[in-house]
Motif scaffolding. Structure first.
Motif, PDB file in Angstrom:
ATOM      1  N   CYS A 151       0.821  -1.214   0.000  1.00  0.00           N
ATOM      2  CA  CYS A 151       0.000   0.000   0.000  1.00  0.00           C
ATOM      3  C   CYS A 151       0.851   1.258   0.000  1.00  0.00           C
ATOM      4  O   CYS A 151       0.322   2.366   0.086  1.00  0.00           O
ATOM      5  CB  CYS A 151      -0.917   0.007   1.219  1.00  0.00           C
ATOM      6  N   TRP A 158      -2.324   4.182   4.996  1.00  0.00           N
ATOM      7  CA  TRP A 158      -3.099   3.141   4.340  1.00  0.00           C
ATOM      8  C   TRP A 158      -2.925   1.838   5.115  1.00  0.00           C
ATOM      9  O   TRP A 158      -1.867   1.560   5.665  1.00  0.00           O
ATOM     10  CB  TRP A 158      -2.637   2.940   2.888  1.00  0.00           C
ATOM     11  N   CYS A 165      -6.144  -2.338  -0.078  1.00  0.00           N
ATOM     12  CA  CYS A 165      -5.681  -1.330   0.871  1.00  0.00           C
ATOM     13  C   CYS A 165      -6.827  -0.359   1.149  1.00  0.00           C
ATOM     14  O   CYS A 165      -7.616  -0.040   0.244  1.00  0.00           O
ATOM     15  CB  CYS A 165      -4.482  -0.569   0.303  1.00  0.00           C
ATOM     16  N   TYR A 167      -8.237   3.327   3.327  1.00  0.00           N
ATOM     17  CA  TYR A 167      -7.779   4.616   3.839  1.00  0.00           C
ATOM     18  C   TYR A 167      -8.990   5.461   4.242  1.00  0.00           C
ATOM     19  O   TYR A 167      -9.984   5.523   3.514  1.00  0.00           O
ATOM     20  CB  TYR A 167      -6.960   5.342   2.767  1.00  0.00           C
ATOM     21  N   TRP A 185      -6.993  10.091  -4.437  1.00  0.00           N
ATOM     22  CA  TRP A 185      -6.017   9.181  -3.838  1.00  0.00           C
ATOM     23  C   TRP A 185      -5.819   7.919  -4.689  1.00  0.00           C
ATOM     24  O   TRP A 185      -5.297   6.921  -4.188  1.00  0.00           O
ATOM     25  CB  TRP A 185      -6.473   8.777  -2.436  1.00  0.00           C
TER      26      TRP A 185
END
Length: 275
Positions: A151, A158, A165, A167, A185
């Motif tokens: 990640c 993350w 992954c 976040y 992102w």
């Protein structure tokens, strides 16, 4: 001859007569001597009539006083009898309430025993969950200790779980803007449910972040953005109704709730593990 016969004296009675003296059977009462003349007082001309009237009125008042006293005594007995009757009724009512309280206490005792058994069972389950959480925390610390992972840098916040992954954004936006924010992102707004969702929420220690789950007025259902129905979270959500128009779902570490979609909150983004 005749003279001689005439002169004959009659024979003497030789029998002796016994004389019985007469005895006075009742003794005569001795009368007291009259007082001397010089001690005689003058005869009162008038007698005391008031004294006789007073004694007569006194004899008439005594029965009245006794009657009043008897009446007061009866009233006093009636009063105490009424008080005793009231105390008996109060005692019966108190005894009845005590029996009811005793029965309710016994029922509560049975329920308490059942609750105690459930608590013991939940305690065992909690211990198992704590052990699992401990293992997951240790695994996460090992991942962060590495210089990098799938990640990216561990400083990027993350978290990797299996092949994805995750976040939680620092910026807070409305629910409809989460998709654009996650694109920034290089990720997508969490729009599907997987069995690992609750584990992800624990790993991130999220604090009220938007999920890609909202109320669909057309279908009258809670749905993910990909159109699938929630399964693991369904029991945490209220029954769908038209009252939830414009409502979206947010999540925390131990909570799942709903709020207006226009409210600002962080977003939960996901992306596949970097090759």
């Amino acid at each position: 001859m005749s003279d001689a016969s005439d002169c004959e004296q009659p024979p003497e009675n030789t029998e002796q007569t016994e004389t019985i003296p007469i005895v006075d059977l009742e003794p005569s009462l001795a009368l007291p001597p009259p007082p001397p003349e010089d001690e005689w007082g003058p005869i009162p001309e008038h007698t005391n009539v008031n004294a006789s009237r007073f004694s007569f009125s006194l004899y008439g008042i005594i029965p009245v006083i006794l009657g009043i006293f008897s009446l007061l005594l009866l009233m006093l007995c009636g009063f105490f009898g009424y008080q005793y009757f009231q105390s008996v009724q109060e005692s019966e009512s108190k005894m009845k309430s005590f029996n009811q309280w005793n029965e309710s206490f016994q029922n509560k005792e049975k329920k308490f025993i059942q609750v105690q058994k459930l608590l013991d069972q939940n305690k065992e389950i909690l211990e198992k969950l704590q052990n699992q959480n401990k293992n997951m925390t240790e695994a996460l610390q090992e991942l962060k200790a590495k210089g990098g992972d799938g990640c990216g840098s561990p400083l990027s916040h993350w978290v990797q779980h299996r092949d994805h992954c995750y976040y939680q954004t620092m910026k807070t936006v409305s629910w409809s803007e989460c998709s654009d924010l996650c694109v920034f992102w290089n990720a997508t707004f969490l729009n599907t449910e997987r069995s690992r969702l609750m584990c992800i929420l624990k790993l991130l220690a999220v604090n009220q972040t938007w999920l890609g789950l909202s109320y669909k007025e057309k279908d009258n259902e809670w749905k993910w953005e990909d159109g699938s129905l929630p399964s693991g979270l369904k029991w945490r959500l209220p029954k769908p109704s038209m009252d939830f128009q414009g409502k979206c779902v947010y999540a925390g570490v131990h909570t799942v709730g709903i709020d207006n979609c226009t409210m600002s909150s962080s977003c939960l983004c996901e992306k596949p593990v970097c090759a």
